[in-house]
Design an enzyme around this catalytic site. Structure first.
Site, short mmCIF file in Angstrom:
data_model
loop_
_atom_site.label_atom_id
_atom_site.label_comp_id
_atom_site.label_asym_id
_atom_site.label_seq_id
_atom_site.Cartn_x
_atom_site.Cartn_y
_atom_site.Cartn_z
N HIS A 175 2.56 -2.58 -2.21
CA HIS A 175 2.86 -2.46 -0.67
C HIS A 175 2.19 -2.81 0.47
O HIS A 175 0.90 -2.69 0.29
CB HIS A 175 2.82 -0.49 -0.89
N ASP A 208 0.23 -0.15 3.05
CA ASP A 208 0.71 1.65 3.48
C ASP A 208 1.66 1.71 4.94
O ASP A 208 1.78 1.44 5.82
CB ASP A 208 -0.59 1.91 3.90
N HIS A 262 -0.90 -4.70 -0.74
CA HIS A 262 -1.53 -4.61 -1.70
C HIS A 262 -1.86 -3.42 -3.03
O HIS A 262 -0.55 -3.29 -3.44
CB HIS A 262 -3.54 -3.72 -1.56
N ARG A 320 -8.84 7.97 0.96
CA ARG A 320 -8.79 6.89 2.18
C ARG A 320 -8.15 8.21 4.06
O ARG A 320 -7.95 8.92 3.73
CB ARG A 320 -7.58 6.05 1.33
#
Length: 309
Positions: free
Chosen positions: A107, A109, A263, A278
């Site tokens: 995906h 983000d 990623h 994150r």
């Protein structure tokens, strides 16, 4: 691509070591902090645009506040649109394997909104003894390597992205707790956004593929044709030649250009704990090859199971 680059900026040496042929570089000799020299920061951004993902080891001095303060030097941090932030922080999203935090499918983000993040800053807090690596893919080189006829087709395509996707179908095994977390938290508000399959990068001018597991359907195609074409294009993204794999240590920080990458967090560590945190930087609305912008078509609270029964 050179094997080793050294940039001398304001008395500090920035060592850039490419990791893979088409994506990824390790940055050495740098301490990430809020007062990082402006010249060093400029070089860091240049490396990010060139290599798409940069790896910085040995940043154990960073805590949540330090990570947020550093991230603010890269742009405007934004919280996740549906998942609550870590208590005591302003923007930190914690991905804890003990609480559903296993992002084990390809995906980019938050592509289910229009202006999805331009940059993600991920810090490793707890890592398994073995396993738990992350892999990134270069979606710009994936586009560049497409056959010309497929490029011309992709340039014209648009796709619907949503966070209400088939979570279980993307994974070989799904724990009940992870499934509940996805249903109750991640899709608490359901978004649907139309993106071009090919976007033009606002800083580099490169074209890249906007796909990944949030891409639900190519607009204007029957479902079966859409699924097959999405699979073909996604397969070009995840070719091994377009990827780089990182073995985490606690204190590592990885920064990636979310506009030009996908990623995948490898879920191969069983019951060991893995915790990463994150911070994302607000992005721009993607622009297609012909100049049109992405559009969010809907954002609605999801009905509870009782209401929809």
């Amino acid at each position: 691509m050179s094997q080793h680059e050294i940039s001398q900026v304001a008395g500090q040496t920035l060592n850039v070591h490419p990791v893979a042929g088409r994506i990824g570089a390790e940055i050495r000799g740098i301490r990430l902090e809020a007062d990082l020299d402006a010249g060093v920061l400029k070089q860091l951004r240049s490396a990010l645009l060139k290599y798409k993902v940069i790896f910085i080891k040995g940043q154990q001095h960073l805590d949540d506040a330090g990570q947020e303060a550093f991230a603010q030097r890269l742009g405007r941090p934004v919280a996740h649109p549906t998942v609550p932030i870590k208590p005591g922080t302003s923007y930190v999203l914690e991905l804890n394997s003990d609480h559903g935090g296993r992002a084990d499918s390809w995906h980019t983000d938050v592509t289910f909104v229009d202006a999805y993040p331009e940059i993600s800053v991920l810090r490793a807090v707890v890592v398994p003894e073995a396993g738990g690596d992350t892999v990134w893919a270069n979606t710009a080189s994936a586009y560049e390597q497409l056959p010309e006829e497929l490029k011309r087709l992709a340039d014209r395509l648009w796709a619907v992205h949503t966070n209400d996707y088939d979570y279980a179908a993307q994974r070989s095994q799904v724990a009940d707790a992870d499934r509940r977390h996805h249903r109750q938290v991640f899709t608490s508000t359901v978004y649907e956004t139309e993106h071009p399959v090919v976007r033009v990068h606002p800083e580099t001018g490169e074209r890249s593929l906007v796909l990944g597991h949030f891409a639900k359907k190519i607009i204007g195609l029957p479902s079966i044709d859409s699924a097959q074409l999405l699979s073909v294009l996604q397969g070009h993204v995840t070719k091994l030649e377009n990827t780089v794999r990182w073995r985490w240590s606690a204190g590592d920080v990885v920064i990636w250009d979310n506009r030009a990458t996908q990623h995948y967090a490898i879920n191969d560590y069983g019951g060991q704990q893995r915790v990463v945190r994150r911070v994302t930087i607000d992005g721009d609305i993607p622009v297609s090859v012909d100049g049109r912008q992405s559009v969010t078509r809907s954002a609605r609270p999801k009905e509870s199971e009782a209401e929809s029964a």
